[in-house]
Write an enzyme that holds these catalytic residues in place. Sequence first.
Site, PDB file in Angstrom:
ATOM      1  CG  ASP A   1     -34.990 -41.949  -2.048  1.00 51.77           C
ATOM      2  OD1 ASP A   1     -33.947 -41.190  -1.602  1.00 51.77           O
ATOM      3  OD2 ASP A   1     -34.977 -43.138  -1.566  1.00 51.77           O
TER       4      ASP A   1
ATOM      5  N   GLY B   1     -10.974 -38.010  -4.818  1.00 52.47           N
ATOM      6  CA  GLY B   1     -11.659 -39.154  -4.064  1.00 52.47           C
ATOM      7  C   GLY B   1     -12.843 -38.809  -3.571  1.00 52.47           C
ATOM      8  CG  ASP B   2     -15.975 -41.538  -2.430  1.00 50.27           C
ATOM      9  OD1 ASP B   2     -16.716 -40.903  -3.189  1.00 50.27           O
ATOM     10  OD2 ASP B   2     -15.660 -42.780  -2.150  1.00 50.27           O
ATOM     11  N   GLY B   3     -13.461 -38.211  -0.462  1.00 47.51           N
ATOM     12  CA  GLY B   3     -12.783 -37.262   0.532  1.00 47.51           C
ATOM     13  C   GLY B   3     -12.859 -35.941   0.275  1.00 47.51           C
TER      14      GLY B   3
ATOM     15  CB  SER C   1     -33.071 -43.302  -4.894  1.00 46.97           C
ATOM     16  OG  SER C   1     -32.848 -42.168  -5.928  1.00 46.97           O
TER      17      SER C   1
ATOM     18  CD  GLU D   1     -12.102 -37.302   4.864  1.00 48.72           C
ATOM     19  OE1 GLU D   1     -11.279 -36.953   5.933  1.00 48.72           O
ATOM     20  OE2 GLU D   1     -11.874 -37.949   3.807  1.00 48.72           O
TER      21      GLU D   1
ATOM     22  CB  ILE E   1     -16.570 -35.674  -3.325  1.00 49.56           C
ATOM     23  CG1 ILE E   1     -16.136 -35.964  -4.858  1.00 49.56           C
ATOM     24  CG2 ILE E   1     -18.140 -35.434  -3.509  1.00 49.56           C
ATOM     25  CD1 ILE E   1     -16.480 -37.484  -5.426  1.00 49.56           C
TER      26      ILE E   1
END
Length: 302
Positions: free
Chosen positions: A224, A69-71, A221, A282, A73
């Site tokens: 950017d 998951g995002d953790g 984005s 987190e 990553i």
Amino acid sequence: MSLLGRVLLIANPAAQSGAGDAAADRAAELLRAALGADAVTVARTAGPRHACALAKAADGADTVVALGGDGVIHEVVNGLMALPVVARPQLGVIPVGSGNDYARALGIPAQVDKACARLLHAKVRPVDIGCVNGEFFAETLSFGLDAAIALDTMERRKRTGKSGTVLYMASGFDQLFHHLDERVYRLQLDDGPVMQGASITFAVQMGPYYGGGFRICPDASLDDGLFDLCISNPPIGPVGAAAIFLRAKNGNHVSSPRMEFHQARKMRVEFDEMPPAQVDGERIEASVFEAEVMPAALRVLQ
């Protein structure tokens, strides 16, 4: 021809209540079938911060793939950013989590087979990385109600084993009706004047998503060179806040007069007292947050 080269697959076996273990086996099988048995090394995490340490030691790899998951990553990004630019592998993502907001921002499918196929034919995209109080983040930083919901969602996930948008919304409505707290802040964007205000929610985004697909900053984005900020201003009652919360799922909250949006390359925000705060899901603890965009700091496969 694949651009993956030598792959270190860092997998969180506990992702999605243990589904990460089988997902790691399947991903390794698919990648090895395409790249060769010796081209893919699998490293399973054993606990918090392990993915960061594994990525930091991956300077011999061409690609580090974060499976989870995002953790995970978040940890992998922090490990990669600790390496010199010339030794920094590119990042691939196989989303096996409850929110998968960074993968969603990249357009990576949430199915292992499809994500692997995407990686094998991906192109390299230089993306920005945020840094707050010395910690790097890939997608989101938030304070106040947004952070309280994100942190409560993690606790609920541990207790119930459930995941996804339904869990986030259950936590969201609980927080909206019981913890609708105002946070007084002083904010400086770039080298502009210090602005004082109060917020219910306060999100700082690299990409559009948080909370498992809520488009909190629809125009954000990853490349950017700018943060996108979304701040909700009081007074907002529970019913009004719930309406905005539901509209944010599809990015339709932007027309609300209670919302304000900014862009900046760097920011400093100081709260009167320590707010609930999270970075890529987190917990982060402070009352003063200094953040800066690191333009094109990481090469990501998309």
